[in-house]
Design a protein around this motif. Structure first.
Motif, PDB file in Angstrom:
ATOM      1  N   VAL A   9     -11.508  -2.595  21.437  1.00  0.00           N
ATOM      2  CA  VAL A   9     -12.299  -1.302  20.973  1.00  0.00           C
ATOM      3  C   VAL A   9     -11.732  -1.072  19.185  1.00  0.00           C
ATOM      4  N   PHE A  10     -12.693  -0.830  18.542  1.00  0.00           N
ATOM      5  CA  PHE A  10     -12.338  -0.601  17.198  1.00  0.00           C
ATOM      6  C   PHE A  10     -12.695   0.877  16.770  1.00  0.00           C
ATOM      7  N   PRO A  11     -11.915   1.919  16.882  1.00  0.00           N
ATOM      8  CA  PRO A  11     -12.261   3.311  16.364  1.00  0.00           C
ATOM      9  C   PRO A  11     -12.658   3.147  14.555  1.00  0.00           C
ATOM     10  N   VAL A  12     -13.876   3.255  14.525  1.00  0.00           N
ATOM     11  CA  VAL A  12     -14.260   3.236  13.028  1.00  0.00           C
ATOM     12  C   VAL A  12     -15.192   4.488  12.630  1.00  0.00           C
ATOM     13  N   ALA A  13     -14.930   5.532  13.097  1.00  0.00           N
ATOM     14  CA  ALA A  13     -15.565   6.841  13.107  1.00  0.00           C
ATOM     15  C   ALA A  13     -14.963   7.614  11.957  1.00  0.00           C
ATOM     16  N   GLY A  14     -14.037   7.396  11.415  1.00  0.00           N
ATOM     17  CA  GLY A  14     -13.396   8.206  10.249  1.00  0.00           C
ATOM     18  C   GLY A  14     -14.119   8.207   9.009  1.00  0.00           C
ATOM     19  N   LEU A  15     -13.756   9.437   8.269  1.00  0.00           N
ATOM     20  CA  LEU A  15     -14.588   9.732   7.179  1.00  0.00           C
ATOM     21  C   LEU A  15     -13.919   9.035   5.872  1.00  0.00           C
ATOM     22  N   GLY A  16     -12.771   8.551   6.032  1.00  0.00           N
ATOM     23  CA  GLY A  16     -12.107   7.836   4.894  1.00  0.00           C
ATOM     24  C   GLY A  16     -11.983   8.656   3.663  1.00  0.00           C
ATOM     25  N   THR A  17     -11.482  10.034   3.997  1.00  0.00           N
ATOM     26  CA  THR A  17     -11.647  10.983   2.776  1.00  0.00           C
ATOM     27  C   THR A  17     -10.382  10.546   1.836  1.00  0.00           C
ATOM     28  N   ARG A  18      -9.409   9.804   2.023  1.00  0.00           N
ATOM     29  CA  ARG A  18      -8.562   9.466   1.259  1.00  0.00           C
ATOM     30  C   ARG A  18      -8.935   8.574  -0.112  1.00  0.00           C
ATOM     31  N   PHE A  19     -10.253   8.005   0.268  1.00  0.00           N
ATOM     32  CA  PHE A  19     -10.786   6.951  -0.686  1.00  0.00           C
ATOM     33  C   PHE A  19     -12.094   7.593  -1.437  1.00  0.00           C
ATOM     34  N   LEU A  20     -12.295   8.707  -1.064  1.00  0.00           N
ATOM     35  CA  LEU A  20     -13.355   9.357  -2.004  1.00  0.00           C
ATOM     36  C   LEU A  20     -13.175   9.242  -3.370  1.00  0.00           C
ATOM     37  N   ARG A 252       3.204  -9.645   8.630  1.00  0.00           N
ATOM     38  CA  ARG A 252       3.066  -8.632   7.700  1.00  0.00           C
ATOM     39  C   ARG A 252       2.183  -7.594   7.899  1.00  0.00           C
ATOM     40  N   ARG A 253       2.525  -6.265   7.787  1.00  0.00           N
ATOM     41  CA  ARG A 253       1.468  -5.408   8.028  1.00  0.00           C
ATOM     42  C   ARG A 253       1.376  -4.577   6.800  1.00  0.00           C
ATOM     43  N   PHE A 254       0.054  -4.101   6.273  1.00  0.00           N
ATOM     44  CA  PHE A 254      -0.359  -3.479   5.214  1.00  0.00           C
ATOM     45  C   PHE A 254      -1.111  -2.149   5.472  1.00  0.00           C
ATOM     46  N   ASP A 255      -0.731  -1.040   4.980  1.00  0.00           N
ATOM     47  CA  ASP A 255      -1.488   0.015   5.276  1.00  0.00           C
ATOM     48  C   ASP A 255      -2.392   0.449   4.619  1.00  0.00           C
ATOM     49  N   CYS A 256      -3.530  -0.103   4.752  1.00  0.00           N
ATOM     50  CA  CYS A 256      -4.739  -0.025   3.985  1.00  0.00           C
ATOM     51  C   CYS A 256      -5.463   1.370   4.049  1.00  0.00           C
ATOM     52  N   GLY A 257      -4.839   2.362   4.657  1.00  0.00           N
ATOM     53  CA  GLY A 257      -5.425   3.597   4.688  1.00  0.00           C
ATOM     54  C   GLY A 257      -5.057   4.435   3.627  1.00  0.00           C
ATOM     55  N   SER A 258      -3.788   4.022   2.827  1.00  0.00           N
ATOM     56  CA  SER A 258      -3.517   4.524   1.664  1.00  0.00           C
ATOM     57  C   SER A 258      -3.869   3.637   0.493  1.00  0.00           C
ATOM     58  N   LYS A 259      -3.955   4.346  -0.637  1.00  0.00           N
ATOM     59  CA  LYS A 259      -4.407   3.576  -1.718  1.00  0.00           C
ATOM     60  C   LYS A 259      -3.297   2.443  -2.328  1.00  0.00           C
ATOM     61  N   THR A 260      -2.167   2.860  -2.335  1.00  0.00           N
ATOM     62  CA  THR A 260      -1.320   2.037  -2.632  1.00  0.00           C
ATOM     63  C   THR A 260      -0.937   0.568  -1.790  1.00  0.00           C
ATOM     64  N   GLY A 261      -1.245   1.217  -0.442  1.00  0.00           N
ATOM     65  CA  GLY A 261      -1.114  -0.268   0.317  1.00  0.00           C
ATOM     66  C   GLY A 261      -2.444  -0.990   0.146  1.00  0.00           C
ATOM     67  N   PHE A 262      -3.510  -0.453   0.214  1.00  0.00           N
ATOM     68  CA  PHE A 262      -4.827  -1.018  -0.164  1.00  0.00           C
ATOM     69  C   PHE A 262      -4.576  -2.320  -1.479  1.00  0.00           C
ATOM     70  N   VAL A 263      -4.087  -1.680  -2.385  1.00  0.00           N
ATOM     71  CA  VAL A 263      -3.697  -2.439  -3.632  1.00  0.00           C
ATOM     72  C   VAL A 263      -2.657  -3.493  -3.183  1.00  0.00           C
ATOM     73  N   GLU A 264      -1.776  -3.122  -2.627  1.00  0.00           N
ATOM     74  CA  GLU A 264      -0.645  -4.164  -2.141  1.00  0.00           C
ATOM     75  C   GLU A 264      -1.321  -5.473  -1.301  1.00  0.00           C
ATOM     76  N   ALA A 265      -2.128  -5.143  -0.487  1.00  0.00           N
ATOM     77  CA  ALA A 265      -2.740  -6.130   0.462  1.00  0.00           C
ATOM     78  C   ALA A 265      -3.586  -7.022  -0.538  1.00  0.00           C
ATOM     79  N   THR A 266      -4.300  -6.342  -1.539  1.00  0.00           N
ATOM     80  CA  THR A 266      -5.181  -6.971  -2.276  1.00  0.00           C
ATOM     81  C   THR A 266      -4.315  -8.112  -3.115  1.00  0.00           C
ATOM     82  N   LEU A 267      -3.118  -7.610  -3.830  1.00  0.00           N
ATOM     83  CA  LEU A 267      -2.599  -8.624  -4.518  1.00  0.00           C
ATOM     84  C   LEU A 267      -1.778  -9.502  -3.656  1.00  0.00           C
ATOM     85  N   ALA A 268      -1.277  -9.183  -2.528  1.00  0.00           N
ATOM     86  CA  ALA A 268      -0.686 -10.129  -1.657  1.00  0.00           C
ATOM     87  C   ALA A 268      -1.395 -11.080  -1.495  1.00  0.00           C
ATOM     88  N   LEU A 269      -2.708 -10.997  -0.839  1.00  0.00           N
ATOM     89  CA  LEU A 269      -3.629 -11.937  -0.250  1.00  0.00           C
ATOM     90  C   LEU A 269      -4.108 -12.739  -1.375  1.00  0.00           C
TER      91      LEU A 269
END
Length: 290
Positions: A9-20, A252-269
């Motif tokens: 199960v993939f819960p993907v109904a969230g609004l993603g307001t932190r990335f508006l 490793r875990r990257f918290d891509c629900g936050s902007k800084t975690g998203f940037v960190e994951a992009t750079l690391a990969l």
């Protein structure tokens, strides 16, 4: 042997307001880490673990997630006509019938989202993936969990160790017996405890294998932290009646629900990719004046 884990199960109904405003028209799960959307990383991890059926719990405006795993006739026809390699799309292909969607009409929390998939899950154990949590390792997190599940059965959650000052942002386990270096008995669960009340610094990290009985528990689950129906609370009610273990993820875990975690994951990969690592490293040095 316990029943095999065939469904996720993939819960993907969230609004993603932190990335508006980026997520006004695009689901947050479709935001790319380099050239693959977040949902693709989670689906790839599920397939590696032997998952056969993908269940997306979606909401309004989330159709792009399903379309990503559909055949793009015009795109593929054009690429093929120009002699371009289509293998880049291989990971987006899903066997007919192996992707199912259900709607979560109201945002009542993670526990409610999982409950919305009850008819598809049926009486089988199932995995849960939170796509915001990007888990990178070899083997993947869910494959490590399935291997542990085949040994002990019951319910499993993935955990990671974090600094004590961060525990109030996560679900935290109360650890019991140490079964192996990576497998720990779980005697309790607390959702977002205060630092002084936390039973450990082992946090739940977005991957679960649960028995179907959790759906019956969720039916009567009252609202918890944040005024939402919390999956953690439902699991806590089941401890003692079913085995619960935590798998410490070797990766490793990257918290891509936050902007800084998203940037960190992009750079690391990016720094791990042969086709771009040198350029990205040089770019970073220029920007940092190093």
């Amino acid at each position: 042997m316990p029943k095999p884990v065939r469904k996720a199960v993939f819960p993907v109904a969230g609004l993603g307001t932190r990335f508006l405003p980026a997520t006004k028209a695009i689901p947050k799960e479709m935001l790319p880490i380099i050239d693959r959307p977040l949902i693709q990383y989670a689906v790839d991890e599920a397939r590696e673990a032997g998952i056969e059926q993908l269940i997306f719990v979606t909401g309004r405006g989330k159709t792009a997630i399903v379309e990503h795993f559909d055949t793009a006739y015009e795109l593929e026809s054009t690429m093929s006509g120009r002699g371009k390699d289509l293998s880049v799309l291989d990971a987006t292909r899903i066997q007919p019938g192996n992707l199912v969607t259900v709607r979560q009409q109201v945002p009542l929390g993670l526990g409610h989202a999982i409950w919305c998939a009850r008819a598809i899950v049926g009486d089988e154990p199932f995995a849960i993936f939170l796509p915001d949590e990007l888990m990178i390792g070899s083997p993947g997190c869910m494959k490590q969990m399935v291997e542990a599940y085949n040994a002990v059965g019951g319910n499993l959650i993935s955990v990671l160790e974090v600094p004590a000052e961060e525990v109030s942002s996560y679900g935290v386990i109360a650890p019991g017996a140490q079964v192996s270096p990576s497998l720990t008995e779980v005697t309790g669960l607390v959702e977002k405890p205060r630092r002084e009340d936390a039973p450990s610094n082992l946090i739940i990290s977005g991957r679960y294998i649960l028995q179907p009985e959790v759906m019956r528990t969720l039916e009567t689950q009252e609202k918890g932290a944040g005024g939402e129906i919390q999956l953690t609370d439902a699991m806590a009610r089941m401890i003692g009646s079913q085995p619960f273990h935590a798998v410490t993820f070797a990766g490793r875990r990257f918290d891509c629900g936050s902007k800084t975690g998203f940037v960190e994951a992009t750079l690391a990969l990016a720094l791990e990719r042969e086709d771009m690592a040198d350029e990205v490293r040089a770019m970073a040095r220029r920007m940092l004046g190093a």
